[in-house]
Design a protein around this motif. Structure first.
Motif, PDB file in Angstrom:
ATOM      1  N   ALA A  59       0.836  -1.202   0.000  1.00  0.00           N
ATOM      2  CA  ALA A  59       0.000   0.000   0.000  1.00  0.00           C
ATOM      3  C   ALA A  59       0.871   1.252   0.000  1.00  0.00           C
ATOM      4  CB  ALA A  59      -0.931  -0.009   1.212  1.00  0.00           C
ATOM      5  N   MET A  60       1.949   1.245   0.782  1.00  0.00           N
ATOM      6  CA  MET A  60       2.841   2.403   0.810  1.00  0.00           C
ATOM      7  C   MET A  60       3.546   2.591  -0.541  1.00  0.00           C
ATOM      8  SD  MET A  60       2.460   3.825   3.711  1.00  0.00           S
ATOM      9  CE  MET A  60       0.761   3.278   3.740  1.00  0.00           C
ATOM     10  N   LEU A  61       3.907   1.484  -1.178  1.00  0.00           N
ATOM     11  CA  LEU A  61       4.518   1.565  -2.503  1.00  0.00           C
ATOM     12  C   LEU A  61       3.551   2.197  -3.504  1.00  0.00           C
ATOM     13  CD1 LEU A  61       6.795   0.747  -4.543  1.00  0.00           C
ATOM     14  CD2 LEU A  61       5.491  -1.359  -4.873  1.00  0.00           C
ATOM     15  N   CYS A  62       2.317   1.711  -3.508  1.00  0.00           N
ATOM     16  CA  CYS A  62       1.327   2.253  -4.449  1.00  0.00           C
ATOM     17  C   CYS A  62       1.021   3.711  -4.142  1.00  0.00           C
ATOM     18  CB  CYS A  62       0.053   1.421  -4.391  1.00  0.00           C
ATOM     19  SG  CYS A  62       0.254  -0.213  -5.091  1.00  0.00           S
ATOM     20  N   ALA A  63       0.941   4.065  -2.863  1.00  0.00           N
ATOM     21  CA  ALA A  63       0.649   5.451  -2.488  1.00  0.00           C
ATOM     22  C   ALA A  63       1.791   6.371  -2.913  1.00  0.00           C
ATOM     23  CB  ALA A  63       0.420   5.554  -0.988  1.00  0.00           C
ATOM     24  N   GLY A  64       3.003   5.855  -2.908  1.00  0.00           N
ATOM     25  CA  GLY A  64       4.142   6.674  -3.306  1.00  0.00           C
ATOM     26  C   GLY A  64       4.255   6.864  -4.801  1.00  0.00           C
ATOM     27  N   LEU A  65       3.557   6.054  -5.555  1.00  0.00           N
ATOM     28  CA  LEU A  65       3.639   6.142  -7.013  1.00  0.00           C
ATOM     29  C   LEU A  65       2.565   7.040  -7.635  1.00  0.00           C
ATOM     30  CD1 LEU A  65       4.421   2.409  -7.869  1.00  0.00           C
ATOM     31  CD2 LEU A  65       6.000   4.334  -7.859  1.00  0.00           C
ATOM     32  N   VAL A  66       1.648   7.544  -6.812  1.00  0.00           N
ATOM     33  CA  VAL A  66       0.586   8.395  -7.347  1.00  0.00           C
ATOM     34  C   VAL A  66       0.663   9.778  -6.704  1.00  0.00           C
ATOM     35  CG1 VAL A  66      -0.962   6.467  -7.824  1.00  0.00           C
ATOM     36  CG2 VAL A  66      -1.089   7.614  -5.620  1.00  0.00           C
ATOM     37  N   ARG A  67      -0.060  10.709  -7.272  1.00  0.00           N
ATOM     38  CA  ARG A  67      -0.101  12.066  -6.710  1.00  0.00           C
ATOM     39  C   ARG A  67      -0.867  12.049  -5.385  1.00  0.00           C
ATOM     40  NH1 ARG A  67      -2.050  15.953 -11.371  1.00  0.00           N
ATOM     41  NH2 ARG A  67      -1.746  17.456  -9.704  1.00  0.00           N
ATOM     42  N   ALA A  68      -0.612  13.040  -4.548  1.00  0.00           N
ATOM     43  CA  ALA A  68      -1.201  13.083  -3.205  1.00  0.00           C
ATOM     44  C   ALA A  68      -2.728  13.064  -3.240  1.00  0.00           C
ATOM     45  CB  ALA A  68      -0.694  14.313  -2.459  1.00  0.00           C
ATOM     46  N   LYS A  69      -3.329  13.704  -4.238  1.00  0.00           N
ATOM     47  CA  LYS A  69      -4.791  13.761  -4.290  1.00  0.00           C
ATOM     48  C   LYS A  69      -5.421  12.395  -4.599  1.00  0.00           C
ATOM     49  CE  LYS A  69      -5.419  14.928  -9.124  1.00  0.00           C
ATOM     50  NZ  LYS A  69      -6.143  15.762 -10.056  1.00  0.00           N
ATOM     51  N   ASN A  70      -4.646  11.460  -5.169  1.00  0.00           N
ATOM     52  CA  ASN A  70      -5.172  10.139  -5.529  1.00  0.00           C
ATOM     53  C   ASN A  70      -4.808   9.052  -4.512  1.00  0.00           C
ATOM     54  OD1 ASN A  70      -6.200  11.214  -7.896  1.00  0.00           O
ATOM     55  ND2 ASN A  70      -4.289  10.855  -8.993  1.00  0.00           N
ATOM     56  N   THR A  71      -4.168   9.426  -3.416  1.00  0.00           N
ATOM     57  CA  THR A  71      -3.669   8.434  -2.461  1.00  0.00           C
ATOM     58  C   THR A  71      -4.799   7.620  -1.835  1.00  0.00           C
ATOM     59  OG1 THR A  71      -1.773   9.816  -1.968  1.00  0.00           O
ATOM     60  CG2 THR A  71      -2.302   8.114  -0.376  1.00  0.00           C
TER      61      THR A  71
END
Length: 79
Positions: A59-71
Protein backbone atom coordinates in the motif's frame (compact mmCIF):
# COMPACT_ATOMS: atom_id res chain seq x y z
CA UNK A 1 21.32 -49.78 14.19
CA UNK A 2 18.54 -48.97 16.60
CA UNK A 3 15.53 -47.04 15.38
CA UNK A 4 14.65 -43.93 17.33
CA UNK A 5 11.01 -43.00 17.62
CA UNK A 6 10.27 -39.71 19.37
CA UNK A 7 13.69 -39.71 21.01
CA UNK A 8 13.69 -43.27 22.39
CA UNK A 9 15.76 -46.11 20.98
CA UNK A 10 14.46 -49.69 21.03
CA UNK A 11 16.84 -50.53 23.87
CA UNK A 12 15.61 -47.62 25.97
CA UNK A 13 12.00 -48.60 25.35
CA UNK A 14 12.71 -52.18 26.38
CA UNK A 15 14.52 -51.06 29.54
CA UNK A 16 11.68 -48.79 30.63
CA UNK A 17 9.07 -51.44 29.80
CA UNK A 18 10.94 -54.08 31.81
CA UNK A 19 10.88 -51.78 34.85
CA UNK A 20 7.16 -51.05 34.43
CA UNK A 21 7.75 -47.47 33.36
CA UNK A 22 6.32 -47.61 29.86
CA UNK A 23 3.79 -44.94 30.83
CA UNK A 24 6.70 -42.44 30.78
CA UNK A 25 7.19 -43.12 27.07
CA UNK A 26 3.49 -42.54 26.40
CA UNK A 27 3.52 -39.28 28.36
CA UNK A 28 6.60 -37.94 26.58
CA UNK A 29 5.21 -38.90 23.18
CA UNK A 30 1.98 -37.07 24.02
CA UNK A 31 3.93 -33.96 25.08
CA UNK A 32 5.94 -34.09 21.84
CA UNK A 33 2.74 -34.34 19.81
CA UNK A 34 1.24 -31.34 21.62
CA UNK A 35 4.44 -29.38 21.13
CA UNK A 36 4.27 -30.07 17.38
CA UNK A 37 0.70 -28.72 17.29
CA UNK A 38 1.75 -25.60 19.24
CA UNK A 39 4.68 -25.06 16.89
CA UNK A 40 2.42 -25.28 13.85
CA UNK A 41 -0.04 -22.79 15.34
CA UNK A 42 2.72 -20.34 16.24
CA UNK A 43 4.18 -20.56 12.72
CA UNK A 44 0.73 -19.82 11.28
CA UNK A 45 0.41 -16.68 13.44
CA UNK A 46 3.90 -15.46 12.49
CA UNK A 47 3.24 -15.95 8.78
CA UNK A 48 -0.12 -14.16 9.09
CA UNK A 49 1.67 -11.15 10.59
CA UNK A 50 4.12 -11.19 7.68
CA UNK A 51 1.21 -11.15 5.21
CA UNK A 52 -0.33 -8.13 6.92
CA UNK A 53 3.02 -6.33 6.87
CA UNK A 54 3.49 -7.11 3.19
CA UNK A 55 0.04 -5.68 2.47
CA UNK A 56 0.98 -2.46 4.30
CA UNK A 57 4.25 -2.25 2.40
CA UNK A 58 2.52 -2.71 -0.93
CA UNK A 59 0.00 0.00 0.00
CA UNK A 60 2.84 2.40 0.81
CA UNK A 61 4.52 1.57 -2.50
CA UNK A 62 1.33 2.25 -4.45
CA UNK A 63 0.65 5.45 -2.49
CA UNK A 64 4.14 6.67 -3.31
CA UNK A 65 3.64 6.14 -7.01
CA UNK A 66 0.59 8.40 -7.35
CA UNK A 67 -0.10 12.07 -6.71
CA UNK A 68 -1.20 13.08 -3.21
CA UNK A 69 -4.79 13.76 -4.29
CA UNK A 70 -5.17 10.14 -5.53
CA UNK A 71 -3.67 8.43 -2.46
CA UNK A 72 -6.97 7.56 -0.72
CA UNK A 73 -8.41 6.21 -3.95
CA UNK A 74 -5.47 3.90 -4.66
CA UNK A 75 -5.28 2.66 -1.04
CA UNK A 76 -8.98 1.70 -1.07
CA UNK A 77 -8.51 -0.13 -4.37
CA UNK A 78 -5.75 -2.28 -2.81
CA UNK A 79 -7.93 -3.55 0.04
Amino acid sequence: VTAKVMGFSDAQRALLASKGLSFIIDEIEEQNRLQDVDTDAMWLVIVAVFVFLMQCGFAMLCAGLVRAKNTKNILLKNV
